[in-house]
Design a protein around this motif. Structure first.
Motif, PDB file in Angstrom:
ATOM      1  N   GLU A 198       0.834  -1.202   0.000  1.00 49.60           N
ATOM      2  CA  GLU A 198       0.000   0.000   0.000  1.00 49.60           C
ATOM      3  C   GLU A 198       0.869   1.252   0.000  1.00 49.60           C
ATOM      4  OE1 GLU A 198      -3.916   1.849   2.266  1.00 49.60           O
ATOM      5  OE2 GLU A 198      -2.799   0.195   3.195  1.00 49.60           O
ATOM      6  N   THR A 199       2.026   1.173   0.606  1.00 48.32           N
ATOM      7  CA  THR A 199       2.932   2.314   0.655  1.00 48.32           C
ATOM      8  C   THR A 199       3.671   2.542  -0.665  1.00 48.32           C
ATOM      9  OG1 THR A 199       4.628   0.865   1.615  1.00 48.32           O
ATOM     10  CG2 THR A 199       3.302   2.175   3.140  1.00 48.32           C
ATOM     11  N   ASP A 200       3.439   1.679  -1.646  1.00 46.84           N
ATOM     12  CA  ASP A 200       4.097   1.808  -2.951  1.00 46.84           C
ATOM     13  C   ASP A 200       3.244   2.577  -3.955  1.00 46.84           C
ATOM     14  OD1 ASP A 200       6.352   0.386  -2.134  1.00 46.84           O
ATOM     15  OD2 ASP A 200       5.505  -1.541  -2.711  1.00 46.84           O
ATOM     16  N   ASN A 201       2.274   3.334  -3.466  1.00 48.31           N
ATOM     17  CA  ASN A 201       1.351   4.043  -4.355  1.00 48.31           C
ATOM     18  C   ASN A 201       1.748   5.490  -4.586  1.00 48.31           C
ATOM     19  OD1 ASN A 201      -0.775   2.196  -5.254  1.00 48.31           O
ATOM     20  ND2 ASN A 201      -1.161   1.924  -3.065  1.00 48.31           N
ATOM     21  N   GLY A 202       2.999   5.702  -4.952  1.00 49.63           N
ATOM     22  CA  GLY A 202       3.401   7.010  -5.436  1.00 49.63           C
ATOM     23  C   GLY A 202       2.835   7.237  -6.834  1.00 49.63           C
ATOM     24  N   ASN A 203       3.134   8.382  -7.414  1.00 50.39           N
ATOM     25  CA  ASN A 203       2.508   8.765  -8.688  1.00 50.39           C
ATOM     26  C   ASN A 203       3.359   8.464  -9.923  1.00 50.39           C
ATOM     27  OD1 ASN A 203       4.493  10.763  -8.504  1.00 50.39           O
ATOM     28  ND2 ASN A 203       3.046  12.356  -7.867  1.00 50.39           N
ATOM     29  N   SER A 204       4.407   7.653  -9.774  1.00 48.50           N
ATOM     30  CA  SER A 204       5.360   7.506 -10.873  1.00 48.50           C
ATOM     31  C   SER A 204       4.927   6.579 -11.998  1.00 48.50           C
ATOM     32  CB  SER A 204       6.725   7.056 -10.332  1.00 48.50           C
ATOM     33  OG  SER A 204       7.292   8.051  -9.515  1.00 48.50           O
ATOM     34  N   SER A 205       3.860   5.800 -11.819  1.00 53.92           N
ATOM     35  CA  SER A 205       3.317   5.108 -12.997  1.00 53.92           C
ATOM     36  C   SER A 205       2.261   5.976 -13.672  1.00 53.92           C
ATOM     37  CB  SER A 205       2.753   3.734 -12.634  1.00 53.92           C
ATOM     38  OG  SER A 205       1.638   3.821 -11.779  1.00 53.92           O
ATOM     39  N   LEU A 206       1.529   6.766 -12.893  1.00 54.08           N
ATOM     40  CA  LEU A 206       0.533   7.672 -13.470  1.00 54.08           C
ATOM     41  C   LEU A 206       1.180   8.696 -14.382  1.00 54.08           C
ATOM     42  CD1 LEU A 206      -2.407   8.732 -13.535  1.00 54.08           C
ATOM     43  CD2 LEU A 206      -1.847  10.097 -11.501  1.00 54.08           C
ATOM     44  N   MET A 207       2.335   9.208 -14.001  1.00 50.93           N
ATOM     45  CA  MET A 207       2.968  10.291 -14.757  1.00 50.93           C
ATOM     46  C   MET A 207       3.423   9.856 -16.143  1.00 50.93           C
ATOM     47  SD  MET A 207       6.572  10.442 -12.682  1.00 50.93           S
ATOM     48  CE  MET A 207       7.940   9.342 -13.088  1.00 50.93           C
TER      49      MET A 207
ATOM     50  N   THR B 278       6.498  -0.801 -12.403  1.00 49.14           N
ATOM     51  CA  THR B 278       7.072  -0.147 -11.219  1.00 49.14           C
ATOM     52  C   THR B 278       6.110  -0.100 -10.043  1.00 49.14           C
ATOM     53  OG1 THR B 278       6.388   2.031 -12.074  1.00 49.14           O
ATOM     54  CG2 THR B 278       8.657   1.296 -12.561  1.00 49.14           C
ATOM     55  N   HIS B 279       4.820   0.000 -10.308  1.00 48.29           N
ATOM     56  CA  HIS B 279       3.816   0.176  -9.257  1.00 48.29           C
ATOM     57  C   HIS B 279       2.730  -0.885  -9.425  1.00 48.29           C
ATOM     58  CE1 HIS B 279       5.990   3.922  -9.127  1.00 48.29           C
ATOM     59  NE2 HIS B 279       5.363   4.279  -8.018  1.00 48.29           N
ATOM     60  N   GLY B 280       2.825  -1.938  -8.626  1.00 45.45           N
ATOM     61  CA  GLY B 280       1.975  -3.100  -8.822  1.00 45.45           C
ATOM     62  C   GLY B 280       0.727  -3.154  -7.974  1.00 45.45           C
ATOM     63  N   HIS B 281       0.479  -2.139  -7.169  1.00 41.77           N
ATOM     64  CA  HIS B 281      -0.712  -2.136  -6.318  1.00 41.77           C
ATOM     65  C   HIS B 281      -1.938  -1.751  -7.151  1.00 41.77           C
ATOM     66  CE1 HIS B 281      -3.432  -0.984  -3.004  1.00 41.77           C
ATOM     67  NE2 HIS B 281      -2.650  -1.705  -2.214  1.00 41.77           N
ATOM     68  N   PHE B 282      -3.098  -2.318  -6.782  1.00 38.86           N
ATOM     69  CA  PHE B 282      -4.349  -2.036  -7.489  1.00 38.86           C
ATOM     70  C   PHE B 282      -4.635  -0.545  -7.561  1.00 38.86           C
ATOM     71  CE2 PHE B 282      -8.863  -1.010  -7.240  1.00 38.86           C
ATOM     72  CZ  PHE B 282      -9.365  -1.662  -8.356  1.00 38.86           C
TER      73      PHE B 282
END
Length: 314
Positions: free
Chosen positions: A122-131, A160-164
């Protein structure tokens, strides 16, 4: 499809990014008194005016890969090239990288599959896949199955970001972009996204706990949220909300990206994510020529847009 869309998306995102780079981490209060209104030099990262960050570099890596068709392994390999050799860096070096992204790329270097490399906490939900996800809208804009679109976007986010939560944020963003590419106006694109996402969540039985986090986007119009209630941190949900809010509450590309930057905090990413959609909403001609010309590697970005357009027509 018009070449305008490709230029609008790539330049729209990168210019927003470059406007935000010098003031990243700056507070909203300070920027309200000293607002950004044009490219600035140096600042936080000591970069020349018009320099884009990892946001655009990874977006360009994704777009470059799509010029040869969709290949998850190839996208991942280009991310490794970026981190190790400055591939698609503004000045062929990197000066900023998120911790979750760095860890994922290091896993790729060790031979871990891109289907398993992304952080899943859950702590891996930064914005670096969205960008960096915007180019996927061009690849998926003719795909009729929402399930296929979601699975594809989720896979690319998951490098890079595997969380739902990151996957859903990327999917929402891509759905709005696809609707704009396919001719919808802003309100139509937003409503179409809401309908598609809610239908998919119901049919797939997505976690109600997770989906509730997106309620301000999916059950209301994000534009009505007060500015004080819009956050602009590096958390993926904050970035998505802030970007959609900026596009919804402005009437030009320029006003949108400047509003995004001046929200403060993660200025480059908020403006990058907002700028990509604003480019699609208003068109390439609406982006000030001085910013297009002043963007570092402007000719390379224009060439990439041209090649991505040619691939899309093939």
């Amino acid at each position: 499809m018009k070449t305008n869309f490709f230029n609008a998306a790539l330049f729209g995102a990168a210019i927003g990014d470059a406007l935000g780079v010098p003031v990243e981490f700056t507070s909203r209060v300070f920027l309200s008194q000293n607002p950004v209104d044009d490219f600035r030099g140096y600042g936080v990262w000591h970069q020349p005016p018009g320099t884009f960050s990892d946001d655009s570099s990874l977006l360009f890596c994704t777009a470059e890969s799509l010029c040869n068709g969709y290949d998850l392994n190839d996208i991942a390999a280009r991310f490794v090239q970026w981190m190790t050799k400055g591939y698609w860096g503004a000045h062929n070096v990197i000066f900023d990288i998120g911790g979750v992204t760095r860890d994922a790329i290091q896993r790729l270097q060790r031979g871990i599959s891109p289907t398993l490399s992304g952080g899943e906490r859950e702590t891996d939900n930064g914005n670096s896949s969205l960008m960096r996800i915007l180019p996927m809208a061009f690849y998926l804009c003719t795909e009729q199955s929402a399930d296929v679109r979601f699975e594809t976007v989720s896979a690319v986010s998951g490098i890079t970001h595997g969380h739902f939560r990151s996957a859903m944020a990327c999917f929402i963003y891509v759905e709005v972009a696809i609707a704009l590419i396919n001719g919808a106006d802003w309100n139509g694109a937003y409503k179409r996204m809401q309908q598609t996402v809610k239908q998919l969540a119901a049919s797939r039985g997505f976690s109600k706990t997770e989906m509730k986090l997106f309620r301000r986007i999916l059950t209301k119009n994000i534009s009505i949220v007060a500015e004080d209630d819009i956050r602009s941190s590096g958390y993926v949900l904050h970035t998505l909300e802030a970007a959609l809010w900026c596009v919804a509450n402005t009437t030009s590309y320029t006003d949108c990206v400047l509003l995004a930057v001046n929200l403060g905090d993660d200025t480059d990413t908020t403006a990058c994510v907002a700028g990509g959609l604003a480019g699609l909403r208003y068109g390439f001609e609406a982006i000030p020529a001085r910013w297009v010309q002043g963007l570092v590697r402007s000719a390379d970005v224009a060439d990439l847009a041209k090649r991505l357009f040619a691939t899309n027509l093939a």
